[in-house]
Design a protein around this motif. Sequence first.
Motif, PDB file in Angstrom:
ATOM      1  N   ALA A  24     -45.293  -1.175 -48.789  1.00  0.00           N
ATOM      2  CA  ALA A  24     -44.658  -2.265 -49.627  1.00  0.00           C
ATOM      3  C   ALA A  24     -44.429  -1.585 -51.123  1.00  0.00           C
ATOM      4  O   ALA A  24     -45.319  -0.690 -51.553  1.00  0.00           O
ATOM      5  CB  ALA A  24     -45.792  -3.538 -49.874  1.00  0.00           C
ATOM      6  N   TRP A  60     -42.889  -6.997 -54.301  1.00  0.00           N
ATOM      7  CA  TRP A  60     -42.708  -8.380 -53.588  1.00  0.00           C
ATOM      8  C   TRP A  60     -42.593  -9.559 -54.413  1.00  0.00           C
ATOM      9  O   TRP A  60     -43.141  -9.282 -55.569  1.00  0.00           O
ATOM     10  CB  TRP A  60     -43.927  -8.527 -52.626  1.00  0.00           C
ATOM     11  N   GLN A  99     -48.861 -13.790 -48.986  1.00  0.00           N
ATOM     12  CA  GLN A  99     -50.145 -13.277 -49.210  1.00  0.00           C
ATOM     13  C   GLN A  99     -50.251 -12.037 -48.027  1.00  0.00           C
ATOM     14  O   GLN A  99     -49.478 -11.921 -47.383  1.00  0.00           O
ATOM     15  CB  GLN A  99     -50.896 -14.312 -48.724  1.00  0.00           C
ATOM     16  N   LEU A 100     -50.730 -11.133 -48.877  1.00  0.00           N
ATOM     17  CA  LEU A 100     -51.067  -9.745 -47.916  1.00  0.00           C
ATOM     18  C   LEU A 100     -52.518  -9.583 -47.685  1.00  0.00           C
ATOM     19  O   LEU A 100     -53.578 -10.070 -48.131  1.00  0.00           O
ATOM     20  CB  LEU A 100     -51.055  -8.748 -49.133  1.00  0.00           C
ATOM     21  N   GLU A 101     -52.414  -9.474 -46.347  1.00  0.00           N
ATOM     22  CA  GLU A 101     -53.610  -8.941 -45.485  1.00  0.00           C
ATOM     23  C   GLU A 101     -53.688  -7.498 -44.927  1.00  0.00           C
ATOM     24  O   GLU A 101     -52.692  -7.074 -44.637  1.00  0.00           O
ATOM     25  CB  GLU A 101     -54.205  -9.990 -44.558  1.00  0.00           C
ATOM     26  N   GLN A 132     -50.678  -3.576 -42.529  1.00  0.00           N
ATOM     27  CA  GLN A 132     -50.346  -4.846 -43.461  1.00  0.00           C
ATOM     28  C   GLN A 132     -49.789  -6.020 -42.727  1.00  0.00           C
ATOM     29  O   GLN A 132     -49.137  -5.783 -41.981  1.00  0.00           O
ATOM     30  CB  GLN A 132     -49.513  -4.430 -44.420  1.00  0.00           C
ATOM     31  N   TRP A 177     -48.023  -9.685 -44.021  1.00  0.00           N
ATOM     32  CA  TRP A 177     -47.496 -10.303 -45.077  1.00  0.00           C
ATOM     33  C   TRP A 177     -47.096 -11.809 -44.374  1.00  0.00           C
ATOM     34  O   TRP A 177     -46.596 -11.828 -43.355  1.00  0.00           O
ATOM     35  CB  TRP A 177     -46.291  -9.901 -45.569  1.00  0.00           C
ATOM     36  N   VAL A 226     -40.735  -9.053 -49.460  1.00  0.00           N
ATOM     37  CA  VAL A 226     -41.105  -7.939 -49.718  1.00  0.00           C
ATOM     38  C   VAL A 226     -40.283  -6.952 -49.252  1.00  0.00           C
ATOM     39  O   VAL A 226     -39.376  -7.090 -48.444  1.00  0.00           O
ATOM     40  CB  VAL A 226     -42.521  -7.999 -48.774  1.00  0.00           C
TER      41      VAL A 226
END
Length: 301
Positions: free
Chosen positions: A36, A39, A44-46, A70, A72, A85
Amino acid sequence: MAPTFEVLHSAAGPSAALRVTMPALNDTVHCESDAAVCWRGNIQLEGKAQGGLLASLFRSVVGGESFFVQTWRATGPTAGTVNEVILAPEEPGGIVVVTVNHGEDMLLVAGAYLANEPAVNVETDVQFKNVITSVVSQTGLFVLRARGRGKLAIHGHGALKTVELAPGESLAVDNGHVVAWSARTNMRVGAAASSIVSSFTSGEGFACFFTGPGFVVYSTHKPPTQVSSSSKAAKANNGPVGNCIAVLVVLLFVVVFVGVFGTIAYLAITGQLENNTSGGGGRSHRSGRIGSRHSHYHEDF
């Protein structure tokens, strides 16, 4: 609605970035770790080990990708807000977006993966049937296999070009320039020129020969032979988190193996001792009965 992939080209050179827009609630995209750039919007990012610990470890060690992936996800559309993003590979180069269809898997060289839709599964594969081809073609024994249905973004050094091959149509690509190809496309390796001498004196050496149907993605530049320690592949394989997890997984396998082997050995040894003990007792008992009969015989006489 599904996420949209748009390749952004740089006017200063061959470097490219990928814009992923997620307009609807729960629109999701997976991408390489640390890809990334920026964004905005309601996203939400995990970070997670996609496919489990073993699959992530295998993908990291032999597939040239990061241990964690990642994810998103759009948390909701808002009027006047764009959920997007910007992604980019760490090494400068080109990006292409291809569509993976059911029943038509794609093969990628290690390190070529950038992003994918959730319906596309990316896993490490081994080219057991083409060991010599994988080594000479420089595609590697371990590759990435993408299957499912959806968009897949891949990257390589220099500019990337996608060539569609009709049934029976052929394309020759210098080894080291291959980035991705259809699994159904026939690939073989041979001398680039009509003779081995001309192939090596011309500097081309070996080439990859593809025969359609399918498509091939090649790059205008070969990857650098020496990768810096700060590159994504190095961080994926040598990062502290990845190393710790790798050590823990290896230790777990060792403990399980030793425990199972020790249990089997213990049961085998104790079982053998019990058999010997019971067998010896039986022989002593029979000897006692024989001795008793002999005693009665002598008393009668």
